[in-house]
Design a protein around this motif. Structure first.
Motif, PDB file in Angstrom:
ATOM      1  N   TYR A 484       0.836  -1.200   0.000  1.00 33.11           N
ATOM      2  CA  TYR A 484       0.000   0.000   0.000  1.00 33.11           C
ATOM      3  C   TYR A 484       0.872   1.250   0.000  1.00 33.11           C
ATOM      4  CZ  TYR A 484      -3.633   3.281   1.538  1.00 33.11           C
ATOM      5  OH  TYR A 484      -4.523   4.324   1.627  1.00 33.11           O
ATOM      6  N   CYS A 485       0.518   2.199  -0.844  1.00 40.22           N
ATOM      7  CA  CYS A 485       1.223   3.485  -0.894  1.00 40.22           C
ATOM      8  C   CYS A 485       0.373   4.533  -0.192  1.00 40.22           C
ATOM      9  CB  CYS A 485       1.489   3.889  -2.343  1.00 40.22           C
ATOM     10  SG  CYS A 485       2.685   2.820  -3.178  1.00 40.22           S
ATOM     11  N   ARG A 486       0.869   5.044   0.922  1.00 41.07           N
ATOM     12  CA  ARG A 486       0.027   5.840   1.822  1.00 41.07           C
ATOM     13  C   ARG A 486      -0.265   7.250   1.330  1.00 41.07           C
ATOM     14  NH1 ARG A 486       0.981   3.844   7.949  1.00 41.07           N
ATOM     15  NH2 ARG A 486       1.435   1.675   7.484  1.00 41.07           N
ATOM     16  N   ASN A 487       0.439   7.699   0.323  1.00 41.49           N
ATOM     17  CA  ASN A 487       0.158   9.041  -0.174  1.00 41.49           C
ATOM     18  C   ASN A 487      -0.790   9.045  -1.358  1.00 41.49           C
ATOM     19  OD1 ASN A 487       1.137  11.095   1.439  1.00 41.49           O
ATOM     20  ND2 ASN A 487       3.230  10.868   0.697  1.00 41.49           N
ATOM     21  N   GLY A 488      -1.450   7.926  -1.594  1.00 39.77           N
ATOM     22  CA  GLY A 488      -2.469   7.892  -2.628  1.00 39.77           C
ATOM     23  C   GLY A 488      -1.889   7.969  -4.021  1.00 39.77           C
ATOM     24  N   SER A 489      -2.677   8.472  -4.949  1.00 37.93           N
ATOM     25  CA  SER A 489      -2.283   8.484  -6.347  1.00 37.93           C
ATOM     26  C   SER A 489      -1.798   9.856  -6.776  1.00 37.93           C
ATOM     27  CB  SER A 489      -3.462   8.068  -7.234  1.00 37.93           C
ATOM     28  OG  SER A 489      -4.455   9.084  -7.250  1.00 37.93           O
ATOM     29  N   LEU A 490      -1.087   9.874  -7.890  1.00 38.44           N
ATOM     30  CA  LEU A 490      -0.648  11.130  -8.486  1.00 38.44           C
ATOM     31  C   LEU A 490      -1.854  11.972  -8.888  1.00 38.44           C
ATOM     32  CD1 LEU A 490       1.579  12.966  -9.626  1.00 38.44           C
ATOM     33  CD2 LEU A 490       1.521  11.575 -11.720  1.00 38.44           C
ATOM     34  N   HIS A 491      -2.899  11.318  -9.349  1.00 35.56           N
ATOM     35  CA  HIS A 491      -4.127  12.036  -9.717  1.00 35.56           C
ATOM     36  C   HIS A 491      -4.652  12.841  -8.529  1.00 35.56           C
ATOM     37  CE1 HIS A 491      -8.512  12.503 -10.165  1.00 35.56           C
ATOM     38  NE2 HIS A 491      -8.248  12.648 -11.460  1.00 35.56           N
ATOM     39  N   LYS A 537      -2.008   5.956 -16.450  1.00 36.06           N
ATOM     40  CA  LYS A 537      -2.706   7.201 -16.141  1.00 36.06           C
ATOM     41  C   LYS A 537      -2.347   7.599 -14.719  1.00 36.06           C
ATOM     42  CE  LYS A 537      -6.961   4.587 -15.147  1.00 36.06           C
ATOM     43  NZ  LYS A 537      -8.394   4.448 -15.486  1.00 36.06           N
ATOM     44  N   SER A 538      -2.606   8.828 -14.377  1.00 34.06           N
ATOM     45  CA  SER A 538      -2.144   9.351 -13.086  1.00 34.06           C
ATOM     46  C   SER A 538      -2.801   8.644 -11.908  1.00 34.06           C
ATOM     47  CB  SER A 538      -2.389  10.860 -13.005  1.00 34.06           C
ATOM     48  OG  SER A 538      -3.760  11.166 -13.157  1.00 34.06           O
ATOM     49  N   SER A 539      -4.008   8.132 -12.081  1.00 29.80           N
ATOM     50  CA  SER A 539      -4.657   7.424 -10.970  1.00 29.80           C
ATOM     51  C   SER A 539      -4.047   6.051 -10.739  1.00 29.80           C
ATOM     52  CB  SER A 539      -6.163   7.288 -11.235  1.00 29.80           C
ATOM     53  OG  SER A 539      -6.394   6.579 -12.435  1.00 29.80           O
ATOM     54  N   ASN A 540      -3.256   5.553 -11.680  1.00 30.32           N
ATOM     55  CA  ASN A 540      -2.557   4.285 -11.507  1.00 30.32           C
ATOM     56  C   ASN A 540      -1.096   4.477 -11.127  1.00 30.32           C
ATOM     57  OD1 ASN A 540      -4.553   2.363 -11.853  1.00 30.32           O
ATOM     58  ND2 ASN A 540      -4.343   2.317 -14.077  1.00 30.32           N
ATOM     59  N   HIS A 550       5.006   4.565  -7.916  1.00 32.00           N
ATOM     60  CA  HIS A 550       4.875   3.120  -8.082  1.00 32.00           C
ATOM     61  C   HIS A 550       3.739   2.873  -9.070  1.00 32.00           C
ATOM     62  CE1 HIS A 550       7.452   2.236  -4.515  1.00 32.00           C
ATOM     63  NE2 HIS A 550       6.993   3.428  -4.145  1.00 32.00           N
ATOM     64  N   LEU A 551       4.077   2.363 -10.244  1.00 33.39           N
ATOM     65  CA  LEU A 551       3.083   2.135 -11.288  1.00 33.39           C
ATOM     66  C   LEU A 551       2.268   0.891 -10.964  1.00 33.39           C
ATOM     67  CD1 LEU A 551       1.985   2.963 -14.079  1.00 33.39           C
ATOM     68  CD2 LEU A 551       3.758   1.510 -15.094  1.00 33.39           C
ATOM     69  N   GLY A 552       0.950   1.021 -10.971  1.00 32.14           N
ATOM     70  CA  GLY A 552       0.068  -0.098 -10.681  1.00 32.14           C
ATOM     71  C   GLY A 552      -0.694  -0.564 -11.901  1.00 32.14           C
ATOM     72  N   ASP A 553      -1.517  -1.618 -11.704  1.00 33.39           N
ATOM     73  CA  ASP A 553      -2.414  -2.142 -12.731  1.00 33.39           C
ATOM     74  C   ASP A 553      -1.674  -2.747 -13.910  1.00 33.39           C
ATOM     75  OD1 ASP A 553      -5.095  -2.569 -12.630  1.00 33.39           O
ATOM     76  OD2 ASP A 553      -5.648  -0.901 -13.908  1.00 33.39           O
ATOM     77  N   TYR A 554      -0.426  -3.176 -13.711  1.00 34.91           N
ATOM     78  CA  TYR A 554       0.331  -3.794 -14.786  1.00 34.91           C
ATOM     79  C   TYR A 554      -0.026  -5.277 -14.886  1.00 34.91           C
ATOM     80  CZ  TYR A 554       2.969  -5.361 -10.745  1.00 34.91           C
ATOM     81  OH  TYR A 554       3.312  -5.901  -9.537  1.00 34.91           O
ATOM     82  N   GLY A 555       0.208  -5.860 -16.044  1.00 32.51           N
ATOM     83  CA  GLY A 555      -0.037  -7.283 -16.230  1.00 32.51           C
ATOM     84  C   GLY A 555      -1.498  -7.652 -16.382  1.00 32.51           C
ATOM     85  N   LEU A 556      -2.371  -6.663 -16.485  1.00 30.61           N
ATOM     86  CA  LEU A 556      -3.811  -6.932 -16.596  1.00 30.61           C
ATOM     87  C   LEU A 556      -4.354  -6.483 -17.943  1.00 30.61           C
ATOM     88  CD1 LEU A 556      -4.869  -5.693 -13.032  1.00 30.61           C
ATOM     89  CD2 LEU A 556      -4.329  -8.023 -13.755  1.00 30.61           C
TER      90      LEU A 556
END
Length: 699
Positions: A484-491, A537-540, A550-556
């Motif tokens: 978990y990244c505690r500072n949320g998303s770039l968006h 995208k910035s929300s990921n 930290h880039l998320g939602d990869y591999g999907l």
């Protein structure tokens, strides 16, 4: 007959031996590229080939192996020329890399072998800056880059080098001040900085266990700290040291003391004993007070299994919250130099598989079916980091339901086309991110498809990619568990304002862009098979406590073929009329849109803007090379505190990414290099307080 059988056995044994000693394909490829980059020196390097071969089985010159992995490369004094190639990061088992006393040129590759203990590139003709990839080599003990033509500054790259004993960067063209992170070199006993153009004070060295220090022939000033004057071999000539007695330390600041050597005076020992007793008594008193307060709070606190570590808003670090609270240029510079290194270990991957340590976990005090004990949870989080072949671990549906309060809306972090993301919170404050994938996406698929997805994602390990901790596949639920990244998303940081948010500094924005570009480069060009992300995208892009991305939602990506939507509006490349049309160049376009968000602070699509400005790419692209227009485009939240030429070059990279024709967009590796060159410019380190409206002469 027996002789024939014996001959067959001997032949088989020899064949099996050759098979077992065959060098790993990654190592072979890296050495092939290195050989070609060294101008194919077949006369000097016996056995080496430009294509194929078996370095371990064929005993290539200067190469040592363990099993099928190359572990040492020693080619000192072979008269080699050229460069070292671009695949050194594949040499993951190499611990010794000695290319000293040759005629090697160009920049030192930033993607060096990631697990080095010994590095010697001295006595060559290398130019450029010291590669930041060294900062990720936590086990390295020896670094020698002396007698080259390296230039630029020593960046804040020493935080993790706790085992480094010898560092030699002498006889180069290095300039600037010594970075504060050198204070972290707790094992350093030998340091050679002589014959450079380094300046400022050397106080950061005062607390190090140095026995041999040479800082001759630089531009150092100030006073030589008393702690350094007892060094066995100290050479300080050829600098501009201040004369007369050194001034006392500022009020409240005690001079640094090196660890007391054996045979120290009894008076000092008694003095420290008294101080220790006073501190101990104070700590006991504070502990008793905290215990009383905590017990009183618990008596009246509502019952809950979760500790709310974010009560009162998101957690922020000084690098996001301090610089822009004032227009003072001095305050900005101070914060940049001391609290905000341009790079950080989390943002620079150097194409290595570096991981950050994970803390242990204590089991909940309540009964939890199939819950984990301390060692089980710690091994779950750390087992993935202990070997190169790591797999995600299973979580039970029961424990995830408990940790998310039965997937309560109060624990919902976000929702996208693939499902919902929840926060899983444990009693000791440990937090994980739980992605519950929409079950409809699995209709008509093979039962083992989710297992395939987990296996693929679990192979991805990179400091700028959200780390997969585990998974759950029970009762029709398919769930992925991430750190978990505690500072949320770039968006959220860019577009969601609240009482706690502070604007990101320009420095941090560049660092985020560089970190994300490295993550995408890793997916595109390092992973095998490669990944097309399809959802950049910035929300990921998630931000940790230090605002590292930290880039998320990869591999999907395969799921996007089954959804009615793919990316959020505004991120789609022009050629992506259907999800199946996505390519790596489409990812490059989406990354360019994220960079536009960082530059302007605007959303990719914003219906609240005038019609001509609603589509960010369409509005911004014609202005990216217009300096006056560009100045007006920069996020107003920065208050003009940015280096104008840095912004201009940042815009140049964006323009390359968001070109209409995909074939004209560069590969992500070129984008990484462009951002590295941008980040390494002296103006990024020295003059962040200037804006185009105040001064432009230094850029």
């Amino acid at each position: 007959m027996n002789l024939n059988l014996l001959g067959f056995l001997i032949f088989s044994l020899g064949f099996l031996t050759r098979v077992q000693t065959k060098t790993s394909s990654q190592d072979v490829s890296a050495l092939n590229v290195m050989f070609t980059s060294l101008n194919n020196p077949s006369s000097q390097l016996n056995g080496w080939k430009a294509n194929g071969g078996d370095p371990c089985g064929e005993s290539w010159e200067g190469v040592k192996c363990s099993g099928s992995s190359v572990t040492e490369i020693k080619l000192s004094g072979y008269g080699l020329s050229g460069s070292l190639g671009y695949q050194l990061s594949n040499l993951k088992s190499v611990t010794t890399f000695d290319m000293s006393k040759n005629n090697l040129q160009n920049d030192v590759p930033y993607q060096l072998p990631p697990n080095l203990d010994y590095l010697d590139l001295s006595n060559n003709q290398f130019s450029g800056t010291i590669p930041y990839s060294i900062s990720q080599m936590k086990g390295i003990t020896y670094v020698n880059l002396a007698h080259n033509q390296l230039n630029g500054q020593l960046t804040d790259m020493f935080q993790n080098l706790k085992k480094l004993k010898q560092l030699d960067v002498s006889n180069n063209k290095l300039s600037g001040e010594l970075p504060r992170s050198m204070e972290s070199l707790s094992s350093l006993d030998t340091l050679y900085l002589q014959n450079n153009q380094l300046s400022g004070k050397i106080n950061v060295l005062a607390g190090l266990p140095l026995k041999d220090l040479n800082v001759e022939n630089n531009e150092f000033n100030g006073w030589i700290p008393d702690e350094l004057k007892d060094i066995d071999n100290l050479q300080t000539g050829g600098n501009s040291w201040s004369s007369g007695p050194a001034p006392p330390p500022p009020p409240g600041v005690k001079p640094k003391k090196k660890p007391q050597q054996e045979g120290g005076g009894g008076t000092n020992f008694s003095h420290w004993i008294i101080i220790a007793l006073v501190i101990l008594a104070s700590l006991v008193a504070v502990a008793l007070l905290v215990t009383v307060i905590f017990s009183r709070k618990r008596r009246f606190a509502p019952t809950s299994h979760f500790f709310d570590e974010e009560k009162g808003g998101r957690m922020f670090t000084p690098r996001a919250s301090q610089e822009l609270s004032t227009d003072s240029r001095t305050a900005l510079r101070s914060d940049f130099k001391e609290n905000e290194p341009l790079y950080s270990p989390g943002s620079i991957d150097t194409k290595t598989l570096q991981k950050s340590p994970s803390s242990g976990y204590k089991p909940p005090s309540f009964d939890l079916a199939q819950s984990l004990n301390d060692n089980e949870f710690a091994s779950r989080l750390n087992a993935k980091r202990s070997t190169s072949a790591r797999a995600a671990v299973p979580f039970t549906l029961t424990e995830l339901r408990t940790a998310t309060d039965d997937f309560s809306p109060s624990q919902l972090v976000g929702e996208g086309s693939l499902g919902r993301l929840y926060k899983a919170k444990y009693p000791d404050g440990k937090v994980l991110a739980v992605k519950k994938i929409d079950s409809s996406l699995f209709e008509g698929t093979r039962p083992e498809e989710f297992s395939d997805i987990v296996n693929n994602i679990s192979k991805v390990h990179h400091p700028n990619i959200a780390e997969l901790v585990g998974y759950c596949s029970e009762q029709g639920h398919n769930i992925l568990v991430y750190e978990y990244c505690r500072n949320g998303s770039l968006h959220d940081f860019l577009h969601v304002s609240d009482d706690y948010s502070k604007p990101l500094t320009w420095n941090t924005r560049v660092r985020i862009a560089l970190g994300v570009s490295r993550a995408v480069e890793y997916l595109h060009e390092i992973c095998s098979p490669s990944f097309v992300h399809k959802n950049i995208k910035s929300s990921n892009i998630l931000l940790d406590l230090d605002l590292n991305p930290h880039l998320g939602d990869y591999g999907l990506a395969n799921f996007h073929l089954r959804t009615s939507q793919n990316l959020g509006a505004g991120y789609n490349a022009p050629e992506c009329t259907t999800p199946s049309a996505y390519t790596m160049k489409s990812d490059v376009y989406s990354f360019g849109v994220v960079m536009l968000e960082l530059l302007t602070g605007r959303k990719p699509l914003d219906n609240s803007k005038p019609t001509s400005e609603q589509c960010l790419v369409r509005w911004a692209t014609p202005q990216l090379h217009d300096l006056e227009a560009l100045d007006e485009m920069v996020d107003p939240a920065l208050r003009g505190l940015y280096p104008p030429k840095s912004v201009s070059r940042f815009a140049d990279v964006i323009a390359l990414c968001v070109q209409t024709e995909p074939e004209f967009r560069p590969p992500m590796s070129e984008i990484v290099q462009a951002l590295i060159r941008l980040a390494e410019r002296p103006s990024m380190k020295e003059d962040f307080g200037h804006s185009r409206r105040t001064e432009d002469s230094d850029y």
